[in-house]
Design an enzyme around this catalytic site. Structure first.
Site, short mmCIF file in Angstrom:
data_model
loop_
_atom_site.label_atom_id
_atom_site.label_comp_id
_atom_site.label_asym_id
_atom_site.label_seq_id
_atom_site.Cartn_x
_atom_site.Cartn_y
_atom_site.Cartn_z
N PHE A 1 63.42 27.26 -3.17
CA PHE A 1 63.57 25.87 -2.73
C PHE A 1 64.41 25.13 -3.77
O PHE A 1 64.06 25.09 -4.95
CB PHE A 1 62.21 25.16 -2.56
CG PHE A 1 62.37 23.78 -1.98
CD1 PHE A 1 62.47 23.60 -0.61
CD2 PHE A 1 62.45 22.67 -2.80
CE1 PHE A 1 62.65 22.33 -0.06
CE2 PHE A 1 62.63 21.39 -2.26
CZ PHE A 1 62.73 21.22 -0.89
N ASP B 1 66.88 26.62 -12.19
CA ASP B 1 66.28 25.42 -11.60
C ASP B 1 64.86 25.27 -12.17
O ASP B 1 63.93 25.96 -11.75
CB ASP B 1 66.26 25.58 -10.08
CG ASP B 1 65.60 24.41 -9.36
OD1 ASP B 1 64.87 23.65 -10.02
OD2 ASP B 1 65.79 24.28 -8.14
N LYS C 1 61.35 15.93 -11.43
CA LYS C 1 59.89 15.83 -11.34
C LYS C 1 59.23 15.30 -12.63
O LYS C 1 59.25 14.11 -12.88
CB LYS C 1 59.32 17.19 -10.93
CG LYS C 1 59.65 17.55 -9.47
CD LYS C 1 58.82 18.71 -9.01
CE LYS C 1 59.19 19.18 -7.62
NZ LYS C 1 58.57 18.38 -6.56
N1 PLP Z 1 64.13 22.49 -6.95
C1 PLP Z 1 62.83 22.80 -7.00
C2 PLP Z 1 62.43 24.08 -7.68
C3 PLP Z 1 61.87 21.98 -6.43
O1 PLP Z 1 60.59 22.32 -6.47
C4 PLP Z 1 62.31 20.78 -5.80
C5 PLP Z 1 61.33 19.89 -5.17
O2 PLP Z 1 60.23 20.25 -4.86
C6 PLP Z 1 63.67 20.48 -5.79
C7 PLP Z 1 64.56 21.36 -6.37
C8 PLP Z 1 64.17 19.21 -5.15
O3 PLP Z 1 63.86 18.13 -5.96
P1 PLP Z 1 63.86 16.63 -5.37
O4 PLP Z 1 62.77 16.58 -4.34
O5 PLP Z 1 63.62 15.76 -6.55
O6 PLP Z 1 65.21 16.42 -4.78
#
Ligand code: PLP
Length: 399
Positions: free
Chosen positions: A136, A221, A250
């Site tokens: 994700f 990420d 986050k």
């Molecule tokens: N990358 C990861 C690993 C995530 O868990 C998330 C959100 O849950 C995102 C990217 C996307 O982040 P945002 O919701 O702040 O756009």
């Protein structure tokens, strides 16, 4: 306002993207939150891994107030220097992997990933991006394209071209996919939304080596795993991984919407004026809050606390696999990113509803699992309070 009025207004004026829970939270303190009628709820979701030092933490309130009295947004935004931004950059330089020397701020995780992908294509002159099944990376069009879950993709086809997917934790598949067209490989060190999937010990190190040999950039990420969520400041900290980009969001600012990417000097040298930007890009208010949060994490050695309480919690959850074999199929996790896998979706829904009815918020994940990711400074007593509710739910469902 009352809960019913709030629900009525939100139902009328927001798009139907969420299966909304009929609860309206008005305030929080630490790991607790209160609804509009004053009912207290224990929060094991930290707003999806965000309120890393708890709700309404005094350090955050102080930073908000202090910076709020000075300036929220710079004239001419990123064109003008900001001491709040500089202080945050100085602190980040102390905690980031040493090769990641430059940082650019965004408003969310998806934007940070989006920028990393865009810039990796520019720098390498290549187009292909390799991601993993069940990953994700966000909900913008390019990060949905990089997300390996059909539910986030299939309704929006055609997505961005040149994205390829390989199984997570499969080096042979990566070796087969790497060629001179691959600009970047994007990876979560531990897949969060995908169901807390932890790769084998040497996976990330080997990925790093393969990317380097192939001239492809590695985007790590850490949006969910960063800032002590899994114990260390970043999940790759103890690994020999040379990321070209690390993306963050986050927990970085404990609830203030903020993201960032850190990039190596080698890659950053190939950027030019105008390659990227944004209206907020390190807005002083966000920077002041992020500084307060990270300072708190470091000063209070939250990393050690997370390792200790995470291990203790995982041990207790492991007992549930033995005690409730018909409903608990697996437990896994690292630090305070934990997952309880149940026999099926119905059981996970039932347990999740049971917790909510007993004033505990958990996060149902991938249908058949429950993710536990509370504030990182949760005490043993608070953790036990929630685990007791969860276990009572398991007992009730098992009988
Ligand atoms: N990358 C990861 C690993 C995530 O868990 C998330 C959100 O849950 C995102 C990217 C996307 O982040 P945002 O919701 O702040 O756009």
């Amino acid at each position: 306002m009352t809960t019913s009025k709030t629900i009525e207004i939100e139902a009328k004026h927001t798009p139907p993207f969420f299966n909304k829970i009929p609860i309206s939270i008005e305030r929080g303190e630490g790991v607790y939150t209160w609804d509009e009628e004053g009912q207290r709820y224990l929060d094991f979701t930290s707003g999806w891994g965000v309120t890393s030092i708890g709700h309404a933490h005094p350090a955050i309130t102080a930073a908000l107030t202090k910076q709020g009295r000075k300036i929220l947004q710079n004239p001419n935004s990123g064109l003008i220097h900001s001491p709040a931004r500089a202080q945050l950059l100085e602190l980040l330089a102390k905690i980031l992997p040493s090769n990641l020397t430059r940082v650019f701020f965004s408003n969310s995780g998806a934007e940070a990933n989006d920028a990393a992908i865009k810039l990796a294509r520019k720098v390498t002159g290549r187009m292909d991006v390799i991601s993993t099944d069940q990953s994700f990376h966000g909900r913008t069009i390019s990060t949905a394209s990089a997300t390996g879950q059909a539910s986030h993709r299939e309704k929006f086809n055609p997505l961005m071209p040149n994205y390829k997917f390989i199984p997570f934790d499969d080096l042979a598949a990566l070796e087969r996919s790497l060629d001179h067209k691959v600009a970047a490989v994007i990876l979560e060190p531990i897949q969060g939304e995908g169901g807390v999937q932890i790769p084998s010990r040497n996976y990330l190190e080997q990925v790093s080596k393969l990317c380097e040999i192939n001239g492809s950039l590695l985007i790590i990420d850490e949006i969910q795993t960063g800032f002590c969520r899994t114990g260390p400041m970043f999940a790759i900290d103890s690994l020999d991984v040379a990321a070209d980009f690390m993306t963050m969001a986050k927990g970085i600012a404990g609830g203030f919407p903020m993201g960032a990417f850190a990039v190596s000097d080698r890659v950053a040298q190939q950027f030019e004026v105008g390659d990227h930007g944004g209206t907020y890009c390190g807005n002083p208010l966000g920077c002041a809050v992020a500084h307060a949060v990270i300072h708190y994490l470091v000063e209070n050695d939250i990393s050690s606390h997370v390792v200790k309480i995470g291990n203790r919690t995982l041990e207790r959850m492991q007992g549930w696999v033995q005690n409730y074999p018909n409903i608990v199929s697996n437990v896994r996790g690292q630090g305070l990113l934990l997952l309880l896998e149940l026999s099926d979706v119905e059981t996970a829904t039932w347990i999740s509803n049971y917790c909510q009815d007993h004033y505990l918020f958990v996060r149902q994940t991938q249908g058949n699992a429950i993710r536990i990711f509370p504030a990182l400074n949760i005490t043993e007593q608070e953790m036990d309070e929630g685990l007791k509710i969860l276990e009572k739910g398991l007992q009730a469902d098992a009988t």
